[in-house]
Design a protein around this motif. Structure first.
Motif, PDB file in Angstrom:
ATOM      1  N   ILE A  34       0.838  -1.203   0.000  1.00 22.94           N
ATOM      2  CA  ILE A  34       0.000   0.000   0.000  1.00 22.94           C
ATOM      3  C   ILE A  34       0.876   1.258   0.000  1.00 22.94           C
ATOM      4  O   ILE A  34       0.650   2.202  -0.756  1.00 22.94           O
ATOM      5  CB  ILE A  34      -0.962  -0.012   1.205  1.00 22.94           C
ATOM      6  CG1 ILE A  34      -1.946  -1.184   1.072  1.00 22.94           C
ATOM      7  CG2 ILE A  34      -1.727   1.304   1.309  1.00 22.94           C
ATOM      8  CD1 ILE A  34      -2.732  -1.499   2.333  1.00 22.94           C
ATOM      9  N   LEU A  35       1.900   1.238   0.833  1.00 23.25           N
ATOM     10  CA  LEU A  35       2.770   2.418   0.922  1.00 23.25           C
ATOM     11  C   LEU A  35       3.528   2.640  -0.388  1.00 23.25           C
ATOM     12  O   LEU A  35       3.706   3.776  -0.832  1.00 23.25           O
ATOM     13  CB  LEU A  35       3.737   2.275   2.103  1.00 23.25           C
ATOM     14  CG  LEU A  35       3.049   2.368   3.479  1.00 23.25           C
ATOM     15  CD1 LEU A  35       3.992   1.931   4.593  1.00 23.25           C
ATOM     16  CD2 LEU A  35       2.532   3.786   3.741  1.00 23.25           C
ATOM     17  N   TRP A  37       2.465   1.964  -3.247  1.00 22.09           N
ATOM     18  CA  TRP A  37       1.490   2.480  -4.204  1.00 22.09           C
ATOM     19  C   TRP A  37       1.205   3.960  -3.950  1.00 22.09           C
ATOM     20  O   TRP A  37       1.146   4.766  -4.883  1.00 22.09           O
ATOM     21  CB  TRP A  37       0.223   1.622  -4.076  1.00 22.09           C
ATOM     22  CG  TRP A  37      -0.961   2.100  -4.823  1.00 22.09           C
ATOM     23  CD1 TRP A  37      -1.115   2.148  -6.182  1.00 22.09           C
ATOM     24  CD2 TRP A  37      -2.178   2.581  -4.257  1.00 22.09           C
ATOM     25  NE1 TRP A  37      -2.351   2.634  -6.491  1.00 22.09           N
ATOM     26  CE2 TRP A  37      -3.030   2.907  -5.324  1.00 22.09           C
ATOM     27  CE3 TRP A  37      -2.638   2.767  -2.952  1.00 22.09           C
ATOM     28  CZ2 TRP A  37      -4.309   3.396  -5.129  1.00 22.09           C
ATOM     29  CZ3 TRP A  37      -3.908   3.247  -2.762  1.00 22.09           C
ATOM     30  CH2 TRP A  37      -4.736   3.563  -3.845  1.00 22.09           C
ATOM     31  N   VAL A  38       1.071   4.376  -2.674  1.00 19.51           N
ATOM     32  CA  VAL A  38       0.802   5.794  -2.421  1.00 19.51           C
ATOM     33  C   VAL A  38       2.039   6.651  -2.692  1.00 19.51           C
ATOM     34  O   VAL A  38       1.947   7.862  -2.849  1.00 19.51           O
ATOM     35  CB  VAL A  38       0.274   6.079  -0.987  1.00 19.51           C
ATOM     36  CG1 VAL A  38      -0.988   5.294  -0.708  1.00 19.51           C
ATOM     37  CG2 VAL A  38       1.321   5.797   0.067  1.00 19.51           C
ATOM     38  N   GLU A  39       3.169   5.992  -2.763  1.00 26.78           N
ATOM     39  CA  GLU A  39       4.444   6.673  -3.031  1.00 26.78           C
ATOM     40  C   GLU A  39       4.398   7.490  -4.322  1.00 26.78           C
ATOM     41  O   GLU A  39       5.154   8.433  -4.490  1.00 26.78           O
ATOM     42  CB  GLU A  39       5.518   5.590  -3.141  1.00 26.78           C
ATOM     43  CG  GLU A  39       6.885   5.977  -2.716  1.00 26.78           C
ATOM     44  CD  GLU A  39       7.011   6.275  -1.232  1.00 26.78           C
ATOM     45  OE1 GLU A  39       7.986   6.900  -0.890  1.00 26.78           O
ATOM     46  OE2 GLU A  39       6.120   5.921  -0.420  1.00 26.78           O
ATOM     47  N   GLN A  40       3.495   7.139  -5.218  1.00 29.03           N
ATOM     48  CA  GLN A  40       3.429   7.858  -6.498  1.00 29.03           C
ATOM     49  C   GLN A  40       3.096   9.340  -6.327  1.00 29.03           C
ATOM     50  O   GLN A  40       3.327  10.132  -7.234  1.00 29.03           O
ATOM     51  CB  GLN A  40       2.433   7.206  -7.460  1.00 29.03           C
ATOM     52  CG  GLN A  40       1.036   7.117  -6.894  1.00 29.03           C
ATOM     53  CD  GLN A  40       0.056   6.464  -7.869  1.00 29.03           C
ATOM     54  OE1 GLN A  40      -0.141   6.932  -8.975  1.00 29.03           O
ATOM     55  NE2 GLN A  40      -0.525   5.360  -7.445  1.00 29.03           N
ATOM     56  N   LEU A  41       2.595   9.726  -5.157  1.00 25.71           N
ATOM     57  CA  LEU A  41       2.341  11.142  -4.919  1.00 25.71           C
ATOM     58  C   LEU A  41       3.640  11.940  -5.003  1.00 25.71           C
ATOM     59  O   LEU A  41       3.624  13.133  -5.284  1.00 25.71           O
ATOM     60  CB  LEU A  41       1.707  11.370  -3.541  1.00 25.71           C
ATOM     61  CG  LEU A  41       0.320  10.794  -3.291  1.00 25.71           C
ATOM     62  CD1 LEU A  41      -0.201  11.253  -1.936  1.00 25.71           C
ATOM     63  CD2 LEU A  41      -0.657  11.208  -4.391  1.00 25.71           C
TER      64      LEU A  41
ATOM     65  N   TYR B 311      -4.002  10.827  -8.879  1.00 28.87           N
ATOM     66  CA  TYR B 311      -3.408  10.890  -7.539  1.00 28.87           C
ATOM     67  C   TYR B 311      -4.457  10.869  -6.427  1.00 28.87           C
ATOM     68  O   TYR B 311      -4.130  10.845  -5.243  1.00 28.87           O
ATOM     69  CB  TYR B 311      -2.539  12.146  -7.404  1.00 28.87           C
ATOM     70  CG  TYR B 311      -1.418  12.163  -8.411  1.00 28.87           C
ATOM     71  CD1 TYR B 311      -0.333  11.298  -8.252  1.00 28.87           C
ATOM     72  CD2 TYR B 311      -1.456  12.981  -9.537  1.00 28.87           C
ATOM     73  CE1 TYR B 311       0.697  11.267  -9.181  1.00 28.87           C
ATOM     74  CE2 TYR B 311      -0.434  12.964 -10.475  1.00 28.87           C
ATOM     75  CZ  TYR B 311       0.635  12.104 -10.290  1.00 28.87           C
ATOM     76  OH  TYR B 311       1.644  12.065 -11.210  1.00 28.87           O
ATOM     77  N   PRO B 314      -4.470   7.345  -4.236  1.00 27.35           N
ATOM     78  CA  PRO B 314      -3.392   7.264  -3.230  1.00 27.35           C
ATOM     79  C   PRO B 314      -3.502   8.335  -2.146  1.00 27.35           C
ATOM     80  O   PRO B 314      -3.231   8.051  -0.980  1.00 27.35           O
ATOM     81  CB  PRO B 314      -2.105   7.435  -4.038  1.00 27.35           C
ATOM     82  CG  PRO B 314      -2.480   7.618  -5.450  1.00 27.35           C
ATOM     83  CD  PRO B 314      -3.945   7.389  -5.601  1.00 27.35           C
ATOM     84  N   ILE B 367      -1.951   1.589   8.876  1.00 25.21           N
ATOM     85  CA  ILE B 367      -1.469   2.519   7.851  1.00 25.21           C
ATOM     86  C   ILE B 367      -1.596   3.962   8.345  1.00 25.21           C
ATOM     87  O   ILE B 367      -0.676   4.766   8.235  1.00 25.21           O
ATOM     88  CB  ILE B 367      -2.289   2.358   6.535  1.00 25.21           C
ATOM     89  CG1 ILE B 367      -1.901   1.081   5.815  1.00 25.21           C
ATOM     90  CG2 ILE B 367      -2.145   3.562   5.625  1.00 25.21           C
ATOM     91  CD1 ILE B 367      -0.654   1.184   4.975  1.00 25.21           C
ATOM     92  N   TYR B 380       3.723  12.054   4.059  1.00 24.72           N
ATOM     93  CA  TYR B 380       2.469  11.390   3.711  1.00 24.72           C
ATOM     94  C   TYR B 380       1.260  12.309   3.909  1.00 24.72           C
ATOM     95  O   TYR B 380       0.642  12.753   2.953  1.00 24.72           O
ATOM     96  CB  TYR B 380       2.291  10.120   4.546  1.00 24.72           C
ATOM     97  CG  TYR B 380       3.215   8.995   4.147  1.00 24.72           C
ATOM     98  CD1 TYR B 380       3.088   8.371   2.904  1.00 24.72           C
ATOM     99  CD2 TYR B 380       4.205   8.546   5.005  1.00 24.72           C
ATOM    100  CE1 TYR B 380       3.928   7.340   2.538  1.00 24.72           C
ATOM    101  CE2 TYR B 380       5.053   7.508   4.649  1.00 24.72           C
ATOM    102  CZ  TYR B 380       4.909   6.908   3.412  1.00 24.72           C
ATOM    103  OH  TYR B 380       5.730   5.886   3.043  1.00 24.72           O
ATOM    104  N   LYS B 383       1.532  15.867   2.491  1.00 27.09           N
ATOM    105  CA  LYS B 383       1.589  15.730   1.028  1.00 27.09           C
ATOM    106  C   LYS B 383       0.189  15.433   0.473  1.00 27.09           C
ATOM    107  O   LYS B 383      -0.253  16.055  -0.499  1.00 27.09           O
ATOM    108  CB  LYS B 383       2.554  14.584   0.672  1.00 27.09           C
ATOM    109  CG  LYS B 383       2.738  14.342  -0.795  1.00 27.09           C
ATOM    110  CD  LYS B 383       3.773  15.274  -1.362  1.00 27.09           C
ATOM    111  CE  LYS B 383       3.921  15.094  -2.860  1.00 27.09           C
ATOM    112  NZ  LYS B 383       4.981  15.963  -3.400  1.00 27.09           N
ATOM    113  N   LEU B 425      -5.409  -3.845  -2.558  1.00 29.63           N
ATOM    114  CA  LEU B 425      -5.210  -2.808  -3.584  1.00 29.63           C
ATOM    115  C   LEU B 425      -6.245  -2.878  -4.693  1.00 29.63           C
ATOM    116  O   LEU B 425      -6.788  -1.865  -5.121  1.00 29.63           O
ATOM    117  CB  LEU B 425      -3.804  -2.900  -4.165  1.00 29.63           C
ATOM    118  CG  LEU B 425      -2.741  -2.075  -3.429  1.00 29.63           C
ATOM    119  CD1 LEU B 425      -1.419  -2.175  -4.158  1.00 29.63           C
ATOM    120  CD2 LEU B 425      -3.170  -0.615  -3.304  1.00 29.63           C
TER     121      LEU B 425
END
Lengths: 95, 495, 496
Positions: A34-35, A37-41, B311, B314, B367, B380, B383, B425
């Protein structure tokens, strides 16, 4: 940023959720996917962007300083797993 | 039985009119629904039936109706998502950790429905704490979609998190249902079940008394059989509440009155970024069909760009778990719900929360805890909140050119129970077209627009400007007229 | 001045085995906002109610409950900020501070982390020998109080009462500008006085309305700042002094033995006078602050701030200057008076149209001596300002002597009666009839011929005659008249 098993143990502790050792590996890989995947930000340059602080554009209304509720010990405590004499009861807290 | 079929065949608007005209009574209507509710237990849509209370409420409604009194939806039987706290009626958000929780208070939204005369049939299933897109994370087990693929009795999910609401409305186990939407939890289940679901503008409905998932995204709305019913229900649910600082003090328009206004002269935007890779051809085709329908009804069509769309998901999966990790901290075994003992207070917390939360909730709490923890906040959460600003800005730009946006609601039709539950996912990707709306705080509605090749309902989504639900309703109404969606699932669960 | 730059006076240095050390202190004071209802709910803030009766559904963090901010609490914070000559931030943000504790029902405390409602300000503290120091205020923010856990009702269980949960607190954070326990105590005293003047906190430390977290570090005088320890929740000014003294010595001992200080939270135990490590708070110090999504940013209008500013009362420093200017009081007398707004008001009422020096001596002297002796507060004083003023009038118009006035005052304090009533009833009126005084003097002279002889060579004996006359008149003779007539009757040489 990759999450290892120790990190999972640490955040589970922070979140007060017991996690068995044999779950750590699986959880770590799940959280990592999951992390990742969110890294794309990270692709976005947001250095000049203000964070959104509220989904609604209005000013915060305030309440007046009036005592409007009270004396509802029963409503407050009636769903408690353990209560006594109007108190909530928990395992001893050591400071 | 024929009488019952007739009664449950009425839409909410029709039932309301017949009740007012004293052609039917709330008691007989309510009894018909109680019978349906009981006959539909295999769907697992209801987690708690309140037949006795429903009969009492119906009786009271009939007394008012007899005197020519009563509210806007007097005598109309509804189902209530378990996320709503209902006074003296068990409310658990379908989580083990809220075992047996019986609030001493009524959520603002449901209290407004009762104020307007609605009758409560029971509490509807949902994903645990509304975290899920298939209703498979509920402590009370999955809900089965009344719809099946052509010639196939595989059990399908009704969408989520408001899966009990969508299934109950689709199977006619109630006239309408309350629901909540944090990332698509009203619209996606509506699309999966051939029903209408609207998530209003953030701040339109009070969140007071609704178990919180992600406070900056959560919003209540109805799931109904058609657009008019949604307009009627939302009118009752919406409005300012001084107990919720984030609810907005603006008058609630008569949404039903907007329905006949047509779309002539409206400009409908088609966001090109919603044409995602791997989207099934039939959904693309349905979208094109929707464009044609609105064009034919007199709307102008314009392609627009929402450049940060990819985006949104995410960003959502940072913001929502972060808020959830904090909102769910109160479930600690001290004041209500489950407690699992331990050798000390910390172990009691840890055992209670380990046993009380299901896998998906645990995953999101972890998470969320991680992304807020020291050293990661900027990377995170901050952002993601900045990305949210960009997404909101995209919409503002688009709405300077168009009045409403048309997109698909979900990237697929309903899938089988268990098909995606091992892959978080791929489950999250269900929300790809719906989360943007929550992040920006805008209203969105899903309207059933056609069937997939397999015979499953598909929905189209309309997105509007903040607090412009009226444009959504009038456009949705046109879409509904054009689509002539009359298909209904076979009532296999009754046998 | 730069943070931590000031060096303690040499007399405040602590002598260690390896040389001198100075203490560096910063305080975080938690002051309960004076309001009827809590910060985010309509439950009462009243102290001492039965457990869990002043608790709303919001305070108990029941599912689906939402906070709504109390306007008065916000205004009180602004008022306090203005009283601390601090910057008021027109936009501030409430954050959640996340941690688990049974008396923290939400699992987070709503506080202000990055954007507090009040920014930098300053307090001038008053120290002995008319020394003052300016102590910087870093910030003031609003936050919720937690509930209370009672640990002594059961051997293995704690009992939780949420009556305090959600009560508004102002956390007032100082710069590390203090250099001795005495300065820290003076800071708390001054802060408390200001809060009381403003009416924004009752300053009652026994009930916990005011408590301090004390950050203590030591260093070589003027050297680099050391690692600090935070002593939590010290709830009396005396304990603050003890805690600092003990903690500073503990740290010096460790450093002199070559050890290093662990940054940690400690607890002061009033029974032993020592501080000890609070391990429970130590693990996992990760509060995961983020803006509370249930609340919007708190936006104030400059007009609102101006309106509050216009309503500010006169503050202690201003009052002190005015008392010195208007009444010619010494700095010492004025400082003592303004330490309590009620005392200064009392003085001003007594001094109105009277001799201010006489008034301040009686208020700061006799009245407070009696109040302290009897353990009374000024509000409970049996002698009102009006009554004390009337007593002073009787001295000024020579109805009674200053000496008799003390007896009259004691009687007033005991009975609550007016001065004139006591004077009349007890026949204490000063004798100003020269005939009567002459007669009394004549009697003393006649009875003591030897003394009359002696006084001719020993002028000091004159006082003995005065004393005898006063005795004979039960102290009521006007001393000045006695002296004058005596001088005429007997031959008293001048003393030089």
């Amino acid at each position: 940023m990759s999450v290892d098993q120790n990190t999972v143990r640490h955040i589970a502790r922070l979140a007060r959720i017991a996690v068995r050792d044999d779950e750590l590996e699986h959880l770590a890989s799940e959280l990592n996917s999951i992390l990742d995947w969110v890294e794309q930000l990270g692709e976005l340059d947001t250095s000049d962007v203000e964070p959104m602080t509220s989904a609604v554009e209005t000013t915060m209304k305030m309440r007046e300083d009036d005592v409007t509720v009270g004396n509802m010990q029963d409503e407050v405590t009636r769903n408690a797993p353990a209560s006594e004499d109007g108190f909530f009861v928990v395992p001893k807290v050591v400071e | 039985m024929a009488k019952n079929d007739e009664l449950i065949g009425l839409s909410l608007a029709e039932a309301r009119d017949k009740l007012k005209a004293k052609e039917i009574t709330s008691a007989e209507l309510t009894d018909a629904y109680i019978a349906e509710m009981e006959a539909g237990r295999d769907l697992n849509a209801y987690v708690l039936e309140t037949a006795e209370q429903a009969r009492e409420m119906a009786k009271a409604s009939d007394a008012k109706l007899a005197k020519g009194e009563g509210g806007a939806i007097e005598g109309v039987p509804l189902g209530i998502k378990d996320l709503f706290c209902t006074k003296d009626v068990r409310s658990t958000a379908c989580s083990h950790i809220l075992d047996g929780y019986t609030p001493a208070y009524e959520s603002t939204v449901t209290s407004q429905l009762w104020r307007d005369g609605a009758v409560m049939l029971g509490k509807l299933n949902n994903d645990e704490f509304a975290m899920g897109s298939s209703n498979e994370t509920s402590f009370y087990g999955p809900v089965t979609n009344p719809w099946r693929r052509n010639g196939d009795d595989t059990k399908l999910v009704p969408g989520g998190s408001s899966g009990g609401s969508s299934a109950a409305v689709a199977a006619k186990l109630c006239l309408g249902a309350t629901a909540t939407d944090t990332g698509g939890s009203i619209r996606q289940p509506a699309a999966f079940t051939g029903t209408v679901g609207i998530k209003p503008t953030y701040g339109r409905c009070s969140r007071w008394g609704i178990v919180a998932f992600a406070s900056s995204l959560d919003q209540a709305g109805p799931i109904t059989r058609d657009v008019r019913d949604a307009a009627i229900m939302l009118k009752s649910m919406a409005g300012h509440d001084p107990q919720d600082t984030t609810s907005v003090d603006r008058p609630v328009p008569d949404y039903e009155a907007a329905l006949g206004q047509g779309v002539k002269g409206l400009t409908v935007g088609i966001p090109k970024e919603y044409r995602v890779d791997g989207m099934p051809e039939e959904i693309d085709a349905l979208w094109s069909q929707g464009i044609e329908w609105l064009k034919a009804a007199g709307a102008n069509i314009k392609e627009v760009s929402l450049p940060h769309t990819k985006y949104a998901l995410p960003a959502y999966y940072i913001v929502a778990p972060a808020e959830a990790s904090s909102n769910l901290a109160r479930y600690d075994g001290v004041r209500y719900g489950l407690r699992v003992d331990g050798k000390d207070i910390t172990e009691m917390y840890e055992n209670t929360r380990a046993e009380g939360f299901g896998d998906e909730v645990r995953r999101r709490v972890l998470i969320g805890t991680y992304v807020l923890s020291a050293g990661y906040y900027d990377a995170y959460y901050l952002k993601a909140q900045k990305v949210r600003s960009l997404i909101a800005h995209d919409f503002r730009q688009a709405f300077s050119e168009v009045d409403v946006l048309l997109t698909p609601t979900a990237p697929s039709a309903a899938f089988g129970i268990g098909e995606k539950s091992d892959d978080p996912l791929s489950m999250y990707l269900n929300d790809v077209f719906t989360v943007t709306v929550n992040l920006a705080g805008l209203p969105g509605i899903s309207v059933p627009a056609g069937l997939s090749k397999e015979g499953l309902p598909l929905g189209l989504q309309l997105i509007g400007r903040g607090f412009d639900e009226e444009t959504l309703f009038r456009t949705a109404h046109k879409l509904e007229e054009a689509a002539q969606f009359t298909a209904a699932p076979e009532a296999w669960w009754r046998s | 001045m730069e943070i931590g730059k000031r060096v303690a006076r040499e007399e405040d240095w602590i002598q260690g085995a390896t040389g001198d050390w100075e203490i560096v202190l910063g305080l975080e004071v938690h002051a309960q906002v004076t309001s009827k209802a809590k910060l985010f709910s309509g439950a009462s803030t009243e102290f001492g109610a039965e457990q869990n009766t002043h608790v709303s559904l919001v305070d108990a963090a029941l599912p689906g409950m939402l906070p709504v901010i109390n306007r008065v609490c916000v205004e009180q914070a602004v008022k306090t900020g203005l009283g601390l000559k601090a910057k008021i931030n027109l936009r501030s943000v409430f954050d959640r501070k996340n941690y688990f504790y049974p008396d923290l029902p939400q699992g987070y405390q709503i506080s202000q982390f990055k954007h507090p409602i009040v920014g930098e300000g300053e307090i001038e503290i008053d120290l002995p020998e008319e020394r003052t120091e300016k102590i910087g205020i870093e910030r003031l923010h609003l936050e919720q109080d937690a509930g209370k856990s009672v640990h002594d009702m059961h051997p293995s269980m704690s009992h939780v009462d949420l009556n305090r949960s959600g009560v508004a607190l102002m956390e007032i954070v100082s710069r590390p500008d203090m250099r001795s326990a005495e300065e820290a105590q003076a800071y708390v005293r001054k802060l408390r006085t200001i809060l009381r003047y403003l009416g924004t906190c009752d300053g009652n430390m026994e009930q916990g309305s005011l408590r301090a977290d004390v950050n203590v570090s030591v260093r070589k005088p003027g050297g680099e700042l050391g690692t600090r320890c935070e002593i939590k929740n010290v709830n009396s000014i005396r304990f603050i002094g003890q805690a600092i003294e003990h903690e500073a010595r503990r740290q010096i001992e460790i450093l002199e033995e070559g050890g290093k200080i662990d940054q940690e939270t400690r607890l002061f135990d009033p029974k032993t006078g020592e501080t000890r490590s609070m391990r429970s708070k130590e693990e996992a110090h990760d509060y995961r602050y983020f803006p509370d999504p249930d609340l919007l940013p708190l936006e104030l209008q400059q007009e609102d701030v101006d309106r509050i500013a216009a309503s500010l009362p006169e503050l202690p420093d201003e009052k002190k200057e005015r008392l010195m200017a208007d009444y010619g009081l010494s700095a010492y007398d004025a400082t003592v008076l303004v330490s309590d707004g009620a005392r200064a008001d009392f003085f001003e009422e007594v001094a109105k149209g009277r001799d201010p020096k006489l008034a301040v001596n009686w208020v700061n002297g006799d009245l407070f001596a009696a109040l302290n002796r009897e353990g009374h507060s000024l509000e409970a004083s049996p002698v009102s300002a009006k009554q004390l003023g009337e007593l002073l009038d009787l001295i000024s118009d020579n109805t009674i002597s200053g000496r008799i006035a003390k007896d009259v005052f004691d009687s007033m304090y005991k009975t609550g009666r007016n001065a004139i009533e006591i004077v009349e009833k007890e026949g204490l009126r000063q004798v100003t009839d020269t005939g009567a005084i002459e007669a009394a003097i004549d009697e003393v002279i006649a009875a003591n011929p030897d003394k009359v002889e002696q006084v001719k060579t020993k002028p000091k004996l004159a006082g003995w005659f005065v004393g005898q006359v006063m005795k004979a008149t039960s102290g009521k003779a006007n001393p000045q008249l006695v002296n004058e007539i005596l001088a005429k009757k007997i031959d008293i040489p001048s003393e030089d």
